[in-house]
Design an enzyme around this catalytic site. Structure first.
Site, PDB file in Angstrom:
ATOM      1  N   SER A  15       7.149 -16.333  -1.514  1.00 42.86           N
ATOM      2  CA  SER A  15       6.951 -14.900  -1.356  1.00 42.86           C
ATOM      3  C   SER A  15       7.865 -14.121  -2.439  1.00 42.86           C
ATOM      4  O   SER A  15       8.965 -14.763  -2.762  1.00 42.86           O
ATOM      5  CB  SER A  15       7.233 -14.517   0.066  1.00 42.86           C
ATOM      6  OG  SER A  15       7.397 -12.773  -0.096  1.00 42.86           O
ATOM      7  N   LYS A  67      -0.475 -11.416  11.228  1.00 43.26           N
ATOM      8  CA  LYS A  67      -0.614 -10.023  11.347  1.00 43.26           C
ATOM      9  C   LYS A  67      -1.289  -9.381  12.573  1.00 43.26           C
ATOM     10  O   LYS A  67      -1.040  -8.593  13.163  1.00 43.26           O
ATOM     11  CB  LYS A  67      -1.438  -9.569  10.012  1.00 43.26           C
ATOM     12  CG  LYS A  67      -0.495  -9.869   8.673  1.00 43.26           C
ATOM     13  CD  LYS A  67      -1.208  -9.092   7.532  1.00 43.26           C
ATOM     14  CE  LYS A  67      -0.559  -9.285   6.252  1.00 43.26           C
ATOM     15  NZ  LYS A  67      -1.147  -8.994   5.089  1.00 43.26           N
ATOM     16  N   ASN A  88       1.424  -5.285   9.263  1.00 45.44           N
ATOM     17  CA  ASN A  88       1.997  -6.080   8.143  1.00 45.44           C
ATOM     18  C   ASN A  88       3.621  -5.676   8.050  1.00 45.44           C
ATOM     19  O   ASN A  88       4.524  -6.282   7.374  1.00 45.44           O
ATOM     20  CB  ASN A  88       1.521  -6.052   6.894  1.00 45.44           C
ATOM     21  CG  ASN A  88       1.596  -4.742   6.047  1.00 45.44           C
ATOM     22  OD1 ASN A  88       1.375  -3.650   6.747  1.00 45.44           O
ATOM     23  ND2 ASN A  88       2.088  -4.706   4.959  1.00 45.44           N
ATOM     24  N   ASP A 103      -0.428  -2.098   4.048  1.00 44.42           N
ATOM     25  CA  ASP A 103      -1.499  -2.828   3.092  1.00 44.42           C
ATOM     26  C   ASP A 103      -2.542  -1.896   2.553  1.00 44.42           C
ATOM     27  O   ASP A 103      -2.722  -1.769   1.412  1.00 44.42           O
ATOM     28  CB  ASP A 103      -2.296  -4.037   3.922  1.00 44.42           C
ATOM     29  CG  ASP A 103      -1.363  -5.393   3.773  1.00 44.42           C
ATOM     30  OD1 ASP A 103      -0.295  -5.169   3.030  1.00 44.42           O
ATOM     31  OD2 ASP A 103      -1.431  -6.163   4.615  1.00 44.42           O
ATOM     32  N   GLY A 127     -14.923 -11.190   0.881  1.00 45.70           N
ATOM     33  CA  GLY A 127     -13.992 -11.649   1.972  1.00 45.70           C
ATOM     34  C   GLY A 127     -13.961 -10.968   3.239  1.00 45.70           C
ATOM     35  O   GLY A 127     -14.349  -9.788   3.178  1.00 45.70           O
ATOM     36  N   GLY A 130      -8.000 -10.498   6.818  1.00 44.19           N
ATOM     37  CA  GLY A 130      -7.099  -9.153   6.980  1.00 44.19           C
ATOM     38  C   GLY A 130      -6.883  -8.442   5.912  1.00 44.19           C
ATOM     39  O   GLY A 130      -7.136  -7.216   5.999  1.00 44.19           O
ATOM     40  N   ALA A 131      -6.956  -9.151   4.867  1.00 41.92           N
ATOM     41  CA  ALA A 131      -6.758  -8.112   3.284  1.00 41.92           C
ATOM     42  C   ALA A 131      -7.910  -7.297   3.348  1.00 41.92           C
ATOM     43  O   ALA A 131      -7.860  -6.182   3.066  1.00 41.92           O
ATOM     44  CB  ALA A 131      -6.490  -9.190   2.369  1.00 41.92           C
ATOM     45  N   TYR A 215      -2.501 -12.765  -6.930  1.00 47.27           N
ATOM     46  CA  TYR A 215      -1.727 -12.438  -8.178  1.00 47.27           C
ATOM     47  C   TYR A 215      -0.970 -13.813  -8.821  1.00 47.27           C
ATOM     48  O   TYR A 215      -0.254 -13.740  -9.821  1.00 47.27           O
ATOM     49  CB  TYR A 215      -0.559 -11.442  -7.975  1.00 47.27           C
ATOM     50  CG  TYR A 215       0.394 -11.689  -6.608  1.00 47.27           C
ATOM     51  CD1 TYR A 215       1.337 -12.726  -6.515  1.00 47.27           C
ATOM     52  CD2 TYR A 215      -0.108 -10.829  -5.527  1.00 47.27           C
ATOM     53  CE1 TYR A 215       2.026 -12.864  -5.353  1.00 47.27           C
ATOM     54  CE2 TYR A 215       0.721 -11.136  -4.443  1.00 47.27           C
ATOM     55  CZ  TYR A 215       1.589 -12.076  -4.254  1.00 47.27           C
ATOM     56  OH  TYR A 215       2.408 -12.335  -3.171  1.00 47.27           O
TER      57      TYR A 215
END
Ligand code: NDP
Length: 272
Positions: A15, A67, A88, A103, A127, A130-131, A215
């Protein structure tokens, strides 16, 4: 007393959040120690209860796979969690955990900072985890005119689409929808496997935007594919930094100056 914060996930070792918060604490003169805590799903609740009992803890950022559990265990819910259906951020207040979601707004803030126009856009989200839910919540809040969600397992996309009034389908359906969309967001973790979620040869609308929430690496297979198709591209570091800046505001009640946020993003870009 040194105040403490952490990003809690499994895995979490890579992270970038400790780097962000540590830099901001130093710049802002805060006695704040922020770490990455690897906690399994089985020990999440016990670790939370132990941390809530320690007055030095300000709160946590929560990342995959916790989450939903964070939301379920929270004592209080901020309105920001309603639409994404996940938390989050957990703010610790007098032994109670208050759940927030940064988020969705972090995604929108990163789009605004990059000059990506969302209002009135026809948007595709790839997708259904959660994102993707956070992105759909953000897109709806910002006034997209059409939203569609496509997933490898199309059944999961159906459920998410129902919540957000979106069209749904498989990744093959996504390939057919792309020439008509203004903005496509990759919210899958296909990049971890070194792949784009879309089939080879897919056509994008030239001049549209392609955004990847991943990323690592900075140029993901999805962004390389989209750029070759004539889109403008944006990676996920902006969202990471913006959701962290919103977390800072929840922890300290302080809005970070724009130059501190932009500098943090440049620092991470250089580090990757
Ligand atoms: P989840 O595990 O909840 O969901 C993963 C999604 O990716 C599912 O829809 C899954 O499809 C899909 N997927 C996984 N592997 C593949 C593949 N090989 N091909 C196609 N689809 C695939 O993860 P999250 O929603 O939490 O995170 C998704 C991504 O977003 C991650 O890369 C994460 O790092 C990134 N992220 C970035 C943030 C930022 O601040 N920039 C914030 C949050 C997340 P299926 O349902 O079929 O299994």
């Amino acid at each position: 007393m040194t105040l403490r914060g952490a990003v809690v996930g499994d895995p979490v070792a890579h992270s970038l959040s400790p780097r962000l918060f540590t830099a901001w604490a130093k710049q802002r003169g805060r006695d704040f120690q922020y770490e990455a805590l690897n906690v399994s799903a089985e020990s999440f609740e016990e670790t939370l209860l132990l941390s809530l009992a320690e007055s030095s803890w300000l709160g946590w950022n929560v990342t995959a796979p916790h989450k939903e559990q964070a939301l379920a265990l929270a004592d209080e819910l901020d309105g920001s969690v309603d639409q994404p259906g996940a938390a989050n951020v957990l703010l610790f207040r007098e032994g109670r955990a208050v759940a927030h979601n940064t988020d969705a707004q972090g995604f929108l803030d990163s789009m605004q900072a990059a000059g990506v126009s969302v209002f009135g856009a026809r948007a595709v989200v790839l997708g259904a985890g959660g994102a993707a839910a956070a992105v759909l919540a953000g897109l709806r809040r910002a006034g997209v005119v059409e939203a569609a969600v496509y997933n490898r397992e199309p059944g999961r996309a159906v459920e998410l689409a129902r919540r957000f009034g979106a069209v749904s389908g498989s990744l093959a359906d996504a390939a057919r929808a792309l020439p008509e969309c203004d903005l496509v967001v990759n919210a899958t973790s296909a990049g971890f496997a070194g792949a784009s979620p879309l089939p080879v040869g897919v056509r994008f609308r030239p001049g549209s935007w392609a955004v990847d929430l991943s990323y690592r690496p900075r140029e993901t297979p999805f962004l390389i594919q989209a750029q070759a198709g004539g889109t403008r591209v944006l990676g996920g570091l902006g969202m990471l930094v913006r959701q962290a800046a919103l977390t800072w505001k929840i922890f300290f009640g302080e809005t970070l100056p724009e130059d501190a946020v932009a500098a943090a993003q440049h620092d991470l870009e250089a580090a990757l």
